[in-house]
Design an enzyme around this catalytic site. Structure first.
Site, mmCIF file in Angstrom:
data_model
loop_
_atom_site.group_PDB
_atom_site.id
_atom_site.type_symbol
_atom_site.label_atom_id
_atom_site.label_comp_id
_atom_site.label_asym_id
_atom_site.label_seq_id
_atom_site.Cartn_x
_atom_site.Cartn_y
_atom_site.Cartn_z
ATOM 1 N N GLY A 1 0.827 -1.201 0.000
ATOM 2 C CA GLY A 1 0.000 0.000 0.000
ATOM 3 C C GLY A 1 0.864 1.255 0.000
ATOM 4 C CB SER A 2 0.206 4.546 1.474
ATOM 5 O OG SER A 2 -1.110 4.542 0.981
ATOM 6 C CB VAL A 3 4.673 1.774 3.551
ATOM 7 C CG1 VAL A 3 4.044 2.169 4.863
ATOM 8 C CG2 VAL A 3 4.326 0.365 3.157
#
Lengths: 488, 479
Positions: free
Chosen positions: A216-218
């Protein structure tokens, strides 16, 4: 009658000769094969015949050996805080073999390693009992405790690395298991083993290194690094050319943002509030091949050996444009181990230099002589020092101004950088998302710790409340705090 | 002045008796096992074993008595046989004692019979009885040719011995093989003794019939075929062997007796055709029994590929046979070249019969390839001395008897060692002197006794010829 007598004598000689030849065949030619045969219990008997060496954390053993009063396997393995340390030690079971450090360093722990030949020979003359050597780990008891207790009853994993050296400071995975429960070979051990095998929550799985999750966003920090390295962004505060509702290439669907204010947001701002459109477009601008190159410099698409083998993280090398854009925000086929994200964070915190992660510091002979010390080793330089510092600025901004506020340590002279992630997965994202958080702490002397936390599908948390910042960041904070505290 | 004319062909030259050589070798044969005993004690307990003095003195005493008896009553005997047998017997005792101390075997015995008794003390007793038997043979049998008189009695006795285990109430079925009988609390393997008696019968019978068997034959396709009526004995022996195999489940004994007979027949008649016929009959017998008897089938399966058979076998007997074979092979394999050292191996994993049928695996694991080869050569030397005795013997009966006994000994070694090393299917016999078992030790000491007696006769210098009346001085009357 003497002629046939002589012939019979030759015949008898041939019989003996046949036996001699056969003996050479069995004991010399086939010896190795027979010794290595899985049916041969001698290996296990040997493994437990003497007091096994210990695995050591902070100078104290986290393993032990007890005399099991058994006629097959004399000693039995015990573990202190078994569930907490299981992802590090692995297990050594009389019935179910061994894994991880227990297996990899079996030679040292049993004392059978060639490097201990001299000790063994010496012990033979002095009449001492044979004993195994010790494995000294790089782990920190306090960090591990913070990680394990932070995860608590939730399913997830934590990896903490010292960025300067690559030393692994914590490696926790929940739900865990107690290796002591099946260290023997009795009915009870079998029951415990079978129960673990059948457990749907897979307690034996080492999620820190053997499970790959959508990041995801990491993952956006990797995309940001690629954009900086490839010159797509020169000023992290300058507006990017990203319309709200940017269309995913080869598709009619616009990239959805969860945050508002992403139109033409600067790179820094986009990371603060985690804009999908900005990073998807940047990934598309950088292009698939350059993205793959950057991801691989951080260690993607390869197994890592700590020396325990990790699964390979994935950045799709064959994705089309649309797939690449989605991959750039950690969706599509992108998948990573918590170890991998900790490595990414550590490389950024270490000003762009990625050190090879390791968790065995020293191997020691039974008489405490040093057999081998692992020297820190540079693995690659994914980003330049300047770009690494730009990335640090942005990640620190995430903690002070953005979604990562829960990780703020509020300690003097300590800067904290981080990135949250809430990874959707499952068909049509129907499953509960994974909460991610990566972060590092930095003092004037450099960064002592980088952490990656993933919390899976946590029961008892409302779906709306699952977010990297809410669930994972406090754990990362606790781990960083523990490391900083032990440093004094 | 007198002139002595020697009229015999063999001179009355004093042959060296070699008794001192024997004594020196015996010293080695006692010292080596004593050191082995010490070695086991140090390896297992880390201290000098308590029974070492007793063991050493006991072995030395037995060897000493045997030596003195030989010195007195068989002064020209072969000097190697007694030391070889003593060394093997002594090492056997050490190996059995070593296995007695295996906690695994003790635990197995405790869980199965709720008791455990070490075997080494009884083996020591059997060894003493064996040496008594040896002494008895030398004292009672002043000349082996006396045995010729008992040819047909021997036949009857050997048949009785062989068939005793089949007598209901007397024979006991131990793990599938009916080769034991129970007499007053002791179990005896009559087959071991039958080996000796049968050799006596074969020798006596063949010595008388050899000309008929050798000469009254027709030539057919390059082979001399015996007359139909002369085929009787070999057919009988073949049938008896098959009977043993089928009813007593004893592959080894059956093979041993038939092999011994064929060898002696060949030596007596010098006709290769007997060997060919013997082999054909053995193959025929093997095929018949192999295709019908399940226990032979499981042994063959365990021989062909024990690891494979362990995976695929469903029959518990076959599974057992295969498991045992894999354990034995792994035991040999883990010994490697020099072995793990006495007392430090895991040959007790074989479990049942580790100290009898499979004792050679302990040698393989703890003394390694080197040790096994030494043991095989020791056995080979016994056979060689036996054959040499047969060559030197002056009477056909002695030749046949010595050859029969040493041939049987060689076959037994081959069958047992070949079986445990997977060269041939396992037959379930014991390694002479090494393995635990009273009958075996006693019978083999008697065998050595008989060989020593024959060799004494063979090497004894011919008695000084009686003064011949012809050689008396003739009075010459001078004119």
């Amino acid at each position: 009658m003497n002629k046939p007598l002589r012939r019979v004598a030759i015949f008898c000689g041939l019989l003996i000769l046949a036996l001699l030849l056969r003996d050479n065949w069995v004991q010399f030619v086939r010896a190795d094969e027979l010794n290595a045969h899985p049916k041969n219990t001698r290996v296990r008997i040997e493994r437990y015949a003497n007091e096994r060496g210990n695995i050591i954390v902070d100078g104290k053993p986290i393993t032990g050996s007890v005399d099991s009063k058994d006629e097959y396997f004399k000693y039995k393995r015990t573990y202190t805080d078994g569930p907490m340390w299981a992802p590090v030690t692995g297990y050594a079971s009389q019935a179910y073999d061994a894994n991880q450090i227990e297996k990899i360093e079996d030679g040292i722990l049993t004392g059978n390693d060639d490097r201990l030949f001299f000790d063994r020979t010496l012990a033979m003359f002095t009449g001492e009992k044979k004993k195994g050597g010790d494995v000294v780990t790089t782990l920190s008891g306090a960090a591990q405790k913070a990680a394990f207790e932070g995860l608590g009853s939730k399913t997830g994993a934590v990896v903490a690395i010292e960025p300067k050296t690559g030393k692994i400071l914590a490696m926790a995975s929940t739900p865990s298991y107690d290796p002591t429960s099946f260290a023997g070979y009795s009915r009870k051990d079998e029951k415990a083993w079978v129960a673990l095998e059948k457990d749907k929550s897979k307690p034996k799985l080492n999620r820190a290194i053997r499970e790959i999750y959508p990041p995801g966003s990491v993952f956006k920090v990797v995309t940001a690094a690629a954009a900086l390295e490839n010159g797509k962004v020169k000023d992290i505060n300058a507006a990017t050319d990203t319309p709200e509702g940017w269309k995913i290439p080869l598709s009619r669907v616009p990239m959805k943002n969860h945050a508002s204010g992403c139109a033409d947001a600067s790179l820094k701002r986009a990371l603060d509030i985690s804009c999908n459109s900005v990073f998807a477009k940047l990934g598309d601008d950088v292009g698939r091949d350059k993205m793959v190159e950057m991801a691989e410099k951080f260690g993607f698409n390869a197994e890592q050996f700590t020396p325990v083998r990790s699964s390979a993280s994935v950045y799709d090398k064959t994705a089309d444009r649309g797939g690449n854009a989605l991959s750039s925000i950690g969706q599509f086929n992108t998948a990573t181990t918590p170890l991998q994200m900790a490595m990414v964070t550590a490389a950024i915190a270490n000003d762009g230099k990625l050190m090879k992660p390791y968790m065995i510091d020293e191997l020691r002979a039974p008489n405490v002589d040093l057999l081998k010390k692992t020297e820190p080793e540079e693995m690659s330089r994914p980003v330049s020092q300047e770009n690494a510092q730009l990335l640090q600025q942005m990640m620190e901004s995430v903690v002070t101004n953005g979604t990562g506020g829960n990780a703020d340590l509020n300690m003097d002279g300590v800067k904290v950088g981080g990135k949250t992630g809430t990874a959707q997965h499952g068909a049509k994202n129907a499953k509960r998302p994974y909460a991610w958080f990566i972060s590092y702490a930095k003092t004037a002397e450099g960064s002592p710790v980088a952490v990656a936390v993933v919390v899976e599908d946590s029961a008892g948390t409302d779906r709306e409340d699952i977010s990297g910042g809410g669930l994972a960041a406090p754990i990362a904070k606790a781990v960083m705090k523990a490391v900083l505290k032990t440093r004094g | 002045m007198s002139v002595v004319t020697n009229t015999t062909t063999i001179g009355a030259i004093e042959a060296p008796s070699r008794r001192n050589t024997e004594l020196a070798l015996l010293a080695f044969a006692v010292v080596i096992p004593v050191f082995a005993y010490l070695n086991v004690g140090l390896a297992i307990d880390g201290k000098v074993p308590a029974g070492m003095a007793g063991y050493g003195l006991g072995l030395a005493l037995l060897a000493g008595v045997a030596h003195l008896v030989v010195r007195k009553w068989a002064p020209y005997a072969d000097p190697l046989l007694l030391p070889l047998a003593t060394l093997l017997n002594g090492m056997g005792l050490v190996l059995i004692w070593r296995l007695d101390q295996s906690p695994r075997l003790i635990a197995t015995s405790m869980s199965r019979y709720n008791s455990f008794s070490p075997d080494a003390p009884s083996q020591m007793m059997y060894s003493a009885i064996g040496i008594a038997m040896f002494v008895g043979v030398l004292l009672l049998l002043k000349d082996h040719r006396v045995l010729q008189r008992y040819t047909y009695i021997s036949m009857a006795v050997s048949l009785v011995l062989l068939l005793l285990p089949l007598v209901p109430g007397l024979g006991t079925d131990v793990f599938g093989a009916k080769i034991w009988i129970n007499v007053g609390g002791f179990s005896i393997q009559p087959g071991e003794f039958a080996k000796l008696v049968l050799a006596v019968f074969f020798s006596g019978y063949l010595m008388v019939k050899r000309d008929a068997l050798a000469l009254a034959s027709r030539r057919f396709m390059g082979l001399y075929l015996p007359r139909g009526r002369d085929l009787g004995p070999i057919l009988t022996i073949w049938a008896v062997s098959l009977l043993i195999l089928v009813f007593e489940n004893d592959l080894g004994t059956s093979l041993l007796f038939f092999g011994m007979f064929v060898i002696m027949l060949y030596v007596a008649t010098e006709r290769t055709s007997w060997i060919v016929m013997g082999l054909l009959m053995a193959v025929a017998g093997a095929v018949i029994v192999g295709s019908t008897a399940s226990h032979v089938q499981s042994r063959v399966a365990a021989w062909l590929d024990p690891f494979e058979c362990l995976e695929t076998a469903t029959d518990p007997n076959m599974l057992n046979a295969c498991d045992q074979m894999t354990q034995v092979l792994m035991s040999f394999g883990s010994g490697g070249i020099l072995g793990t050292g006495l007392g430090q191996g895991n040959s007790d994993l074989i479990g049942f019969a580790a100290n009898s049928d499979f004792i050679f695996a302990t040698v393989g694991e703890e003394l390694g390839l080197a040790g096994v080869m030494v043991f095989l050569l020791l056995y080979g030397l016994i056979v060689e001395r036996g054959v040499r005795t047969a060559l030197a013997a002056r009477d056909p009966f002695g030749k046949l008897l010595a050859m029969g006994l040493s041939g049987a000994f060689a076959l037994q070694i081959f069958v047992v060692a070949g079986g445990v090393m997977g060269l041939i299917p396992l037959t379930g016999m014991t390694m002479p002197f090494l393995a635990y078992g009273g009958s075996s030790v006693i019978a083999n000491w008697a065998l050595i006794g008989i060989l020593i007696r024959i060799s004494d006769t063979a090497r004894r210098p011919a008695p000084a010829p009686a003064p011949s009346p012809d050689a008396e001085m003739t009075q010459v009357v001078r004119p």
